[in-house]
Motif scaffolding. Structure first.
Motif, PDB file in Angstrom:
ATOM      1  N   ILE A   1       0.833  -1.204   0.000  1.00  0.00           N
ATOM      2  CA  ILE A   1       0.000   0.000   0.000  1.00  0.00           C
ATOM      3  C   ILE A   1       0.867   1.253   0.000  1.00  0.00           C
ATOM      4  N   MET A   2       1.909   1.232   0.831  1.00  0.00           N
ATOM      5  CA  MET A   2       2.790   2.406   0.910  1.00  0.00           C
ATOM      6  C   MET A   2       3.493   2.656  -0.424  1.00  0.00           C
ATOM      7  N   ILE A   3       3.916   1.575  -1.068  1.00  0.00           N
ATOM      8  CA  ILE A   3       4.577   1.727  -2.372  1.00  0.00           C
ATOM      9  C   ILE A   3       3.588   2.293  -3.392  1.00  0.00           C
ATOM     10  N   ALA A   4       2.358   1.748  -3.377  1.00  0.00           N
ATOM     11  CA  ALA A   4       1.342   2.224  -4.321  1.00  0.00           C
ATOM     12  C   ALA A   4       1.008   3.694  -4.072  1.00  0.00           C
ATOM     13  N   LEU A   5       0.871   4.070  -2.795  1.00  0.00           N
ATOM     14  CA  LEU A   5       0.577   5.469  -2.472  1.00  0.00           C
ATOM     15  C   LEU A   5       1.725   6.381  -2.884  1.00  0.00           C
ATOM     16  N   ASN A   6       2.946   5.880  -2.738  1.00  0.00           N
ATOM     17  CA  ASN A   6       4.108   6.664  -3.178  1.00  0.00           C
ATOM     18  C   ASN A   6       4.065   6.891  -4.684  1.00  0.00           C
ATOM     19  N   GLU A   7       3.642   5.862  -5.415  1.00  0.00           N
ATOM     20  CA  GLU A   7       3.522   5.996  -6.870  1.00  0.00           C
ATOM     21  C   GLU A   7       2.415   6.983  -7.244  1.00  0.00           C
ATOM     22  N   TYR A   8       1.419   7.105  -6.374  1.00  0.00           N
ATOM     23  CA  TYR A   8       0.365   8.099  -6.596  1.00  0.00           C
ATOM     24  C   TYR A   8       0.843   9.514  -6.245  1.00  0.00           C
ATOM     25  N   GLY A   9       2.015   9.608  -5.614  1.00  0.00           N
ATOM     26  CA  GLY A   9       2.578  10.915  -5.297  1.00  0.00           C
ATOM     27  C   GLY A   9       2.439  11.341  -3.857  1.00  0.00           C
ATOM     28  N   PHE A  10       1.976  10.448  -2.968  1.00  0.00           N
ATOM     29  CA  PHE A  10       1.857  10.799  -1.556  1.00  0.00           C
ATOM     30  C   PHE A  10       3.178  10.563  -0.835  1.00  0.00           C
ATOM     31  N   GLY A  11       3.535  11.499   0.043  1.00  0.00           N
ATOM     32  CA  GLY A  11       4.726  11.330   0.875  1.00  0.00           C
ATOM     33  C   GLY A  11       4.465  10.305   1.955  1.00  0.00           C
ATOM     34  N   PRO A  12       5.524   9.877   2.660  1.00  0.00           N
ATOM     35  CA  PRO A  12       5.367   8.800   3.646  1.00  0.00           C
ATOM     36  C   PRO A  12       4.422   9.144   4.791  1.00  0.00           C
TER      37      PRO A  12
END
Length: 797
Positions: A163-174
């Motif tokens: 999920i974190m990797i996918a959210l990062n790909e969407y442009g969200f920071g950690p």
């Protein structure tokens, strides 16, 4: 100073290693510091071990992870790898996957079961299961309960990383990614794919623009209903919060939503499409539409609740004749003799109305004696009801009969100092503090007999509803405020609407008493209230002055005035600089930097300090709370002082921390909470409401023009108790006094009260006129035959 040096490019930087120890892990926001044994890295790092910082769940011992991010040097803790995202290294071969699935991590999955799973699903077994757990249904001899356990364990150990990797790909920071995950957990990616606009409503820190970018990535764009609904809800909430409106007119809102949607994405939205989704949102009860008005439900029902509470309170008739007028006058005379305070006619009327009716609205400007009246009400209530004003005389289970409250801690403290009785914030009175022994219960009623609420101009619609709803039938209430001050920061204009509705017994104090003591500040305030500028504006008075200067000269002038006051023994607590805007050479931010160096400099670096963005915080700094933090009993607008700073290496939490004292209430802030604070050497005029300061310095220049209004200047000037120093441009001041526009808010409380007027026991039922007090001058004015119209001398024979 926490200044960090970039050593490597972030692009494609990673570090892979086996977990050794978790140095710190915050369960609240998942911020973690771990040490790993380095296995492989893409950067020029030769050490065998590395410290990793970032937002991730508990890292499992002896597992190997790949962290993506940037190596930085921290001045206190040395080299650290700041991870943007991470993933656990998974076995790539069939044998590796079988060994992993049959490990102790997966209860009930033996080697043979693991072999059947891999045989059936292949080398991509783990990702297939995570994508769709139903693929396990066809694995031979795999019971459904074991399949469910297997999926849950994989999600626990692998799902968050994915999920974190996918959210990062969407442009969200950690940090934001972790916040999203904490709201939706395992359903995160499913919800984003289905309707990313839910994030606007449900995740703090995500606005419409960010959600709209996400919507475009998952194929929701143009006039999609979910997109239009999100735009409507965002525009409605933003308008209400920014402009203080309780509702927005439909014909104004629809074009604004259209502009928002078309600006965010290149598309054309028809007005009819927006109107259709408005009706749909109303059906879903996410908005309320009444005639041409659109409400947030919480504000709509708060206004209705306020009206219902007032009707209930005003219906109480038992107070009108509870004391003979002679008894009241006797007690009032004794009080005047005992305290050497002589009340004016309007003050006496206010005290009598408060004691003989369920509700009183008391308003007046500075110096008109509102505090004197509050003291009189408290003293006479105690006298007439025979109750002690010493809280120590009451048993633990007994409620103290008189409750004093105000919207802010500082205003409550002033009430307490003026009356000698305990006072508290409205939030604390209602239990809205997040403390275990003081939890908010909307069904719980207040305990006591008399409630006095000060600074009612600061109370917004939401808070007014919660407060009035908690007033029991047998409690008398006094609402006190200055109608000429700025309205509340939150939506509504409660005090103004209540006064205009004319349904509550009201006393306006107009005579100025502090003026008799030589206060030219009070005289100026009352002239400004009426739209006039004093003729002697530029003439130096004993308690005020006007220093002419330009915008760029403001910092220099403020510095000279503050240094002069400091030499005379005044401290940062005594001196408050007020300004209406944050940016610019004469803005709040620039002045705070200057004032920190005057009041709390650190030339040799020996004083503890922490850096957050561009701001340095030091022990002794004066700071302002920007948001409500009920769990720490600290609220928006509270001013405190930093009393302690702990570096990460000095505490068990392994995180930088600050302790701030707000008039004895200590609150703890970790780095993740630092954005809740700002310096308060200089603060906005809005944030100063409810406070008074010995010295107020008020810059007024044309660059503030957008914010300059009469009520703003009036509010700022009336914060000053002893000295007022105006500095800037005379013309800017005069312009501000003339401008009394753009302050009206869209509220419907006034018309709701007027429409219910026939069924509300109105203020006329509680009008009191004091009898003429006899003196040598008035004795002969009385008609000796009054009341004797039907009496003849024969009646006495």
């Amino acid at each position: 100073m926490d200044h960090q040096i970039d050593l490597f490019s972030e692009q494609d930087s990673y570090i892979k290693g086996r977990h050794l120890v978790t140095i710190f892990h915050n369960e609240k926001n998942l911020y973690s510091v771990v040490r790993i044994r380095v296995v492989e890295t893409s950067i020029a790092y030769k050490e065998k071990e590395a410290v990793i910082t970032g937002y991730f769940p508990k890292i499992h011992e002896e597992e190997t992870y790949i962290f993506y991010g940037q190596m930085k040097e921290h001045p206190k803790f040395g080299m650290q790898f700041q991870a943007k995202h991470f993933k656990k290294e998974m076995p790539q071969s069939k044998q590796g996957i079988i060994a992993y699935l049959s490990s102790e991590l997966f209860s009930g999955i033996g080697k043979k079961t693991a072999e059947r799973i891999v045989e059936h699903l292949g080398e991509q077994a783990i990702s297939k299961i995570l994508d769709n757990p139903s693929v396990l249904d066809n694995v031979p001899k795999l019971p459904s309960d074991k399949a469910a356990t297997l999926y849950d364990t994989l999600m626990e150990h692998q799902g968050l990383e994915r999920i974190m990797i996918a959210l990062n790909e969407y442009g969200f920071g950690p940090q934001l990614s972790m916040r999203i995950y904490q709201v939706y957990k395992d359903l995160t990616l499913e919800i984003i794919a289905e309707n990313p606009y839910r994030l606007v409503e449900e995740v703090e820190g995500i606005g419409f623009g960010r959600a709209d970018e996400l919507g475009a990535q998952v194929g929701i764009s143009g006039s999609h209903p979910d997109r239009i609904k999100a735009g409507i809800l965002y525009e409605l909430e933003a308008t209400c919060l920014q402009a203080g409106h309780v509702y927005v007119l439909k014909n104004e809102m629809i074009p604004n939503v259209k502009q928002l949607l078309e600006k965010s994405q290149p598309c054309t939205i028809e007005m009819s499409e927006i109107e259709a989704e408005l009706l749909q949102l109303a059906e879903e009860r996410k908005i309320v539409i009444e005639a041409e008005r659109i409400y947030m439900p919480s504000l709509y029902f708060s206004e209705k609740g306020i009206v219902a509470s007032l009707k209930r309170m005003l219906a109480q008739q038992q107070y009108k004749d509870q004391f003979p007028e002679s008894e009241f006058l006797l007690a009032l005379g004794a009080l005047e003799e005992r305290t050497s305070v002589h009340y004016a006619a309007s003050q006496k009327k206010a005290i009598q109305t408060a004691l003989m009716s369920p509700l009183l609205l008391l308003t007046g400007g500075p110096g008109t004696g509102k505090t004197t009246v509050i003291n009189g009400i408290v003293e006479l209530y105690s006298e007439l009801h025979g109750c002690s004003l010493d809280p120590a005389t009451y048993k633990k289970e007994e409620a103290f009969p008189i409750l004093l409250t105000a919207p802010t801690g500082r205003a409550a403290k002033r009430m307490s100092e003026a009356t000698g009785l305990p006072a508290m914030t409205i939030h604390r009175l209602l239990g809205m503090t997040g403390q275990e022994n003081l939890e908010y219960n909307e069904e719980k009623m207040l305990e006591g007999k008399l409630l006095i609420v000060d600074e009612m101009s600061m109370v917004d619609t939401w808070l007014a509803h919660q407060l009035l709803k908690a007033v029991p039938d047998e409690m008398q209430v006094v609402l006190v405020g200055d109608e000429d001050q700025l309205p509340s920061v939150g939506p509504g204009q409660i005090l103004k609407d209540l006064l205009q509705a004319d349904v509550i017994p009201t006393v306006r104090l107009t005579d100025i008493y502090r003026q008799a003591e030589g206060s030219s500040i009070i005289e100026m305030a009352h002239k400004i209230k009426n739209g006039n500028v004093p003729d002697d504006l530029l003439v130096q008075q004993t308690d005020r002055s006007f220093l002419k200067c330009t915008t760029n000269q403001i910092p220099e002038v403020v510095e000279k005035v503050v240094l002069s006051a400091k030499k005379k023994g005044y401290t940062a607590k005594d001196i408050q600089i007020l300004a209406p805007m944050y940016r610019g050479p004469a803005g709040i931010n620039r002045l705070n930097e200057l004032l920190q160096e005057i009041f709390n400099a650190n030339p040799d670096g020996t004083r503890k300090e922490l850096t957050f963005g561009d701001v340095k915080y030091r022990i002794g700094d004066k700071v302002l709370q920007l948001v409500n933090q009920p769990e720490q009993n600290v609220f928006n607008g509270d001013i405190g002082e930093i009393v302690s700073i702990f570096y990460a290496k000095e505490n068990t939490e392994k995180e930088d921390m600050m302790i701030v004292s707000f008039d004895g209430i200590e609150a703890t802030y970790t780095r993740a909470d630092f954005s809740q604070l700002t310096h308060a050497f200089c603060c906005s005029i809005h944030k100063s409401q409810g406070s008074e300061f010995p010295i107020v310095i008020l810059p007024i220049v044309k660059s503030y023009y957008r914010m300059l209004r009469r009520k703003l200047l009036y509010t700022a000037i009336t914060r000053s108790k002893q000295f007022l120093i105006l500095c800037g441009e005379e013309e800017a001041f005069r312009l501000g006094v003339k401008r009394d526009d753009d302050l009206d808010r869209n509220t419907s409380l006034l018309e709701k009260l007027i429409s219910e007027k026939q069924s509300i026991v109105t203020k006329e039922d509680y009008n009191y006129s004091l009898p003429m007090l006899l003196s040598e001058e008035t004795m002969l004015d009385i008609d000796p035959m009054i009341g004797m119209e039907d009496v003849t001398p024969y009646d006495y024979m």
